[in-house]
Scaffold this active site. Structure first.
Site, mmCIF file in Angstrom:
data_model
loop_
_atom_site.group_PDB
_atom_site.id
_atom_site.type_symbol
_atom_site.label_atom_id
_atom_site.label_comp_id
_atom_site.label_asym_id
_atom_site.label_seq_id
_atom_site.Cartn_x
_atom_site.Cartn_y
_atom_site.Cartn_z
ATOM 1 N N LYS A 1 0.855 -1.191 0.000
ATOM 2 C CA LYS A 1 0.000 0.000 0.000
ATOM 3 C C LYS A 1 0.888 1.238 0.000
ATOM 4 O O LYS A 1 1.525 1.562 1.005
ATOM 5 C CB LYS A 1 -0.927 0.045 1.222
ATOM 6 C CG LYS A 1 -2.032 1.084 0.987
ATOM 7 C CD LYS A 1 -2.618 1.670 2.233
ATOM 8 C CE LYS A 1 -1.839 2.790 2.840
ATOM 9 N NZ LYS A 1 -1.722 4.019 2.028
ATOM 10 N N GLU B 1 10.110 1.054 10.251
ATOM 11 C CA GLU B 1 11.082 2.140 10.037
ATOM 12 C C GLU B 1 10.305 3.420 10.273
ATOM 13 O O GLU B 1 9.444 3.777 9.459
ATOM 14 C CB GLU B 1 11.608 2.139 8.594
ATOM 15 C CG GLU B 1 12.203 0.832 8.123
ATOM 16 C CD GLU B 1 13.570 0.551 8.700
ATOM 17 O OE1 GLU B 1 14.208 1.487 9.208
ATOM 18 O OE2 GLU B 1 13.979 -0.616 8.651
ATOM 19 N N CYS C 1 13.605 11.246 6.583
ATOM 20 C CA CYS C 1 13.545 10.669 7.934
ATOM 21 C C CYS C 1 14.835 10.917 8.694
ATOM 22 O O CYS C 1 14.827 11.094 9.899
ATOM 23 C CB CYS C 1 13.241 9.181 7.845
ATOM 24 S SG CYS C 1 14.394 8.287 6.805
HETATM 25 P P1 NAD Z 1 2.486 8.182 7.890
HETATM 26 O O1 NAD Z 1 2.809 7.345 9.080
HETATM 27 O O2 NAD Z 1 1.444 9.210 8.028
HETATM 28 O O3 NAD Z 1 2.028 7.239 6.680
HETATM 29 C C1 NAD Z 1 2.829 6.180 6.234
HETATM 30 C C2 NAD Z 1 1.936 5.143 5.582
HETATM 31 O O4 NAD Z 1 1.070 4.606 6.578
HETATM 32 C C3 NAD Z 1 1.043 5.702 4.483
HETATM 33 O O5 NAD Z 1 0.943 4.767 3.439
HETATM 34 C C4 NAD Z 1 -0.295 5.850 5.203
HETATM 35 O O6 NAD Z 1 -1.405 5.790 4.333
HETATM 36 C C5 NAD Z 1 -0.266 4.663 6.121
HETATM 37 N N1 NAD Z 1 -1.161 4.758 7.277
HETATM 38 C C6 NAD Z 1 -1.610 5.872 7.896
HETATM 39 N N2 NAD Z 1 -2.458 5.528 8.897
HETATM 40 C C7 NAD Z 1 -2.542 4.182 8.906
HETATM 41 C C8 NAD Z 1 -3.261 3.235 9.694
HETATM 42 N N3 NAD Z 1 -4.077 3.610 10.679
HETATM 43 N N4 NAD Z 1 -3.094 1.929 9.427
HETATM 44 C C9 NAD Z 1 -2.273 1.518 8.439
HETATM 45 N N5 NAD Z 1 -1.598 2.369 7.634
HETATM 46 C C10 NAD Z 1 -1.717 3.690 7.885
HETATM 47 O O7 NAD Z 1 3.870 8.798 7.397
HETATM 48 P P2 NAD Z 1 4.116 9.735 6.126
HETATM 49 O O8 NAD Z 1 3.601 11.094 6.447
HETATM 50 O O9 NAD Z 1 3.664 9.058 4.906
HETATM 51 O O10 NAD Z 1 5.711 9.748 6.056
HETATM 52 C C11 NAD Z 1 6.485 10.553 6.879
HETATM 53 C C12 NAD Z 1 7.069 9.754 8.028
HETATM 54 O O11 NAD Z 1 7.818 8.651 7.529
HETATM 55 C C13 NAD Z 1 8.048 10.565 8.850
HETATM 56 O O12 NAD Z 1 7.800 10.339 10.210
HETATM 57 C C14 NAD Z 1 9.407 9.990 8.443
HETATM 58 O O13 NAD Z 1 10.426 10.151 9.402
HETATM 59 C C15 NAD Z 1 9.056 8.570 8.215
HETATM 60 N N6 NAD Z 1 10.080 7.899 7.385
HETATM 61 C C16 NAD Z 1 10.927 7.014 7.989
HETATM 62 C C17 NAD Z 1 11.922 6.397 7.255
HETATM 63 C C18 NAD Z 1 12.867 5.406 7.890
HETATM 64 O O14 NAD Z 1 13.570 4.705 7.171
HETATM 65 N N7 NAD Z 1 12.922 5.303 9.215
HETATM 66 C C19 NAD Z 1 12.048 6.687 5.885
HETATM 67 C C20 NAD Z 1 11.160 7.591 5.299
HETATM 68 C C21 NAD Z 1 10.175 8.186 6.070
#
Ligand code: NAD
Length: 497
Positions: A191, A267, A302
């Site tokens: 997804k 992650e 991130c």
């Molecule tokens: P997010 O957590 O809002 O969303 C990530 C994914 O989770 C999306 O596909 C979203 O639709 C899905 N999601 C949201 N709510 C959900 C639920 N209740 N159940 C299942 N899936 C759900 O994050 P974002 O805004 O897309 O990305 C930014 C974040 O990602 C930042 O915190 C960043 O640090 C992190 N990030 C981490 C890494 C790493 O390697 N550690 C790399 C890139 C980004």
């Protein structure tokens, strides 16, 4: 590809076709509900495509297709060498279509075309190749038993992998999950973020062209609280892999507990410290890296080193160098190859970034660069590269992940204090240490609580090293052979002789 002009990219963008349906069992289908959501170009605020909004009904179909493919064995039981050949072909196809894929990510979430062509695509292609090449070089083990037994420990594919990924590096984050998951012989339901679904839908098509059997890879665009949640709660998903925020990571652990105890590899977010000691022998280099570490990809990274700790004696010299280095980052049209900073992903992200800037100033910070940028409708969601000095760990904008181009400049006196301040965070993803003292570099690197430490650099790494964090930054590891382990089960076979 390397020398395309601004006009070339604009022309290619105007001609681009979008895959806007779910990819299930080897073909594009609309969501069962018929619902769609709009994916918007953050540079123009225009709708790029109406995309299938999948929910739990589509998740059921996709997981069923993935399970059936796994059971059929036309991927899971192929030899590693055969899987390698398909994935190498896929890497070749991605390379052939790299401009198109780079453009899809740039249009969908706003990163500069220089970044998508210079980082996201080469890194993704490299990940597919490295992982494909690794998979037929991993051996099982024979345990040191007595002569009356032969005990084997081998790695097997797990089954159905659910993968949920964010929007900041759409193709690359998906690739970091898909390459090891597929190489290990699993089926996957992916997804993508609702903010950037386009490139991975195209990738799914290319995977079929490369010879991946139908049902082995399914891509479900949709919202997190519908499609994502249903995937995480599904009783027939064996392992869930996630990149995204710490808040959602916690929810996924709960969903696993509420359903079938699926393994969960996370992650999550970060708030990486960047420590500049006064024995740093190249202030200009450190300042250029400090700017890149917060302003590249608009700060939507991130591992963004958003907490800068400078030793008091060099504070003024460093600040001057940093102000100079920050000039390299000016928001502009992401399709212009000269642009170093595109718009933020959407209006909500811009509002949130502006709120953090305002709070940093309210709580006593001094504005050195940038500041709040009010949004004017239709002009794109551009933020300003911002630097706030006189910051400290008690301030909200120093503690919380902003995920935008906002840097907090803090000061410290001693090595002990620097380590204490760096570790004073719920996160533990990356950290930078700038020093010319070898002993100090080792000492501090050991004491820092994070998955990755860069000495005299930021963000360095390649496919051969693990990427991931500790504490609130998650428990997973992407890249390297350690990523492959997460997609296999360890099986013991004990044979009485
Ligand atoms: P997010 O957590 O809002 O969303 C990530 C994914 O989770 C999306 O596909 C979203 O639709 C899905 N999601 C949201 N709510 C959900 C639920 N209740 N159940 C299942 N899936 C759900 O994050 P974002 O805004 O897309 O990305 C930014 C974040 O990602 C930042 O915190 C960043 O640090 C992190 N990030 C981490 C890494 C790493 O390697 N550690 C790399 C890139 C980004």
């Amino acid at each position: 590809m390397a020398n395309k002009s601004y006009d070339d990219w604009k022309a290619q963008a105007a001609d681009l076709a979008f895959c806007n349906q779910a990819w299930i069992d080897g073909r594009f289908v609309p969501a069962i509900s018929g619902e769609t959501f709009a994916t918007v170009n953050p540079a123009t605020e225009q709708i790029l495509a109406e995309v299938a909004a999948c929910d739990s009904a589509d998740v059921d179909v996709a997981v069923h297709s993935a399970r059936a493919a796994f059971a059929r064995g036309d991927w899971s039981e192929r030899s590693p060498e055969q899987r390698k050949q398909v994935l190498l072909k896929l890497a070749d196809l991605i390379e052939q279509h790299q401009d198109e894929l780079a453009l899809l990510d740039t249009l969908d979430m706003g990163k500069s075309i220089a970044e998508s062509t210079g980082l996201d695509l080469p890194s993704s292609i490299g990940c597919w190749r490295w992982t494909a090449e690794a998979v037929d070089k991993i051996y099982g083990e024979i345990a040191p038993t007595g002569n009356d037994a032969l005990a084997l420990m081998s790695r097997e594919p797990i089954g159905v992998v659910g993968a949920i990924v964010p929007w900041n590096y759409p193709l690359m984050m998906a690739t970091w999950k898909l390459a090891p998951a597929l190489a290990a012989g699993n089926s996957v339901v992916l997804k993508p973020s609702e903010k950037s679904p386009l490139s991975v839908l195209r990738l799914a098509q290319l995977a079929q062209d490369a010879g991946l059997p139908d049902g082995v890879l399914n891509v479900l665009p949709g919202y997190g609280h519908t499609a994502g949640k249903a995937l995480a709660l599904h009783m027939d998903v064996d392992v869930l892999v996630f990149t995204g925020s710490t808040r959602v990571a916690g929810m996924l652990m709960e969903y696993a507990g509420q359903s079938n105890l699926k393994r969960v590899w996370l992650e999550a977010g970060g708030k990486s410290p960047n420590i500049i000691f006064d024995d740093c022998d190249d202030i200009a280099e450190a300042a250029a890296n400090a700017a890149a570490a917060i302003y590249s990809n608009q700060g939507e990274v991130c591992i963004a080193a958003s907490r800068l700790y400078v030793q008091k004696g060099i504070r003024d010299e460093f600040l001057a160098a940093l102000q100079g280095a920050a000039k390299a980052y000016r928001p502009g049209d992401p399709l212009d190859p000269a642009t170093t900073m595109g718009p933020l992903v959407d209006a909500a992200q811009l509002e949130s970034v502006n709120r953090y800037i305002a709070s940093g100033l309210d709580e006593g910070g001094t504005l050195v660069l940038g500041g709040v940028r009010e949004h004017r409708a239709g002009e794109g969601f551009y933020a300003q590269p911002t630097l706030i000095s006189d910051a400290h760990n008690g301030m909200t904008f120093v503690r919380e992940e902003i995920f935008g181009p906002v840097l907090a400049l803090c000061e410290f006196d001693t090595e002990e204090e620097a380590v204490r301040l760096a570790n004073d965070s719920v996160y533990g993803l990356g950290a930078c240490v700038w020093t010319s003292n070898l002993k100090r570099a080792h000492r501090v690197s050991r004491k820092i609580q994070s998955g990755m430490v860069w000495v005299n650099g930021w963000g360095d790494g390649d496919q051969s090293v693990a990427f991931g964090g500790v504490k609130g930054s998650g428990n997973g590891r992407d890249k390297s052979l350690h990523a492959l382990e997460k997609y296999t089960e360890l099986k013991t076979i004990w044979i009485r002789l």
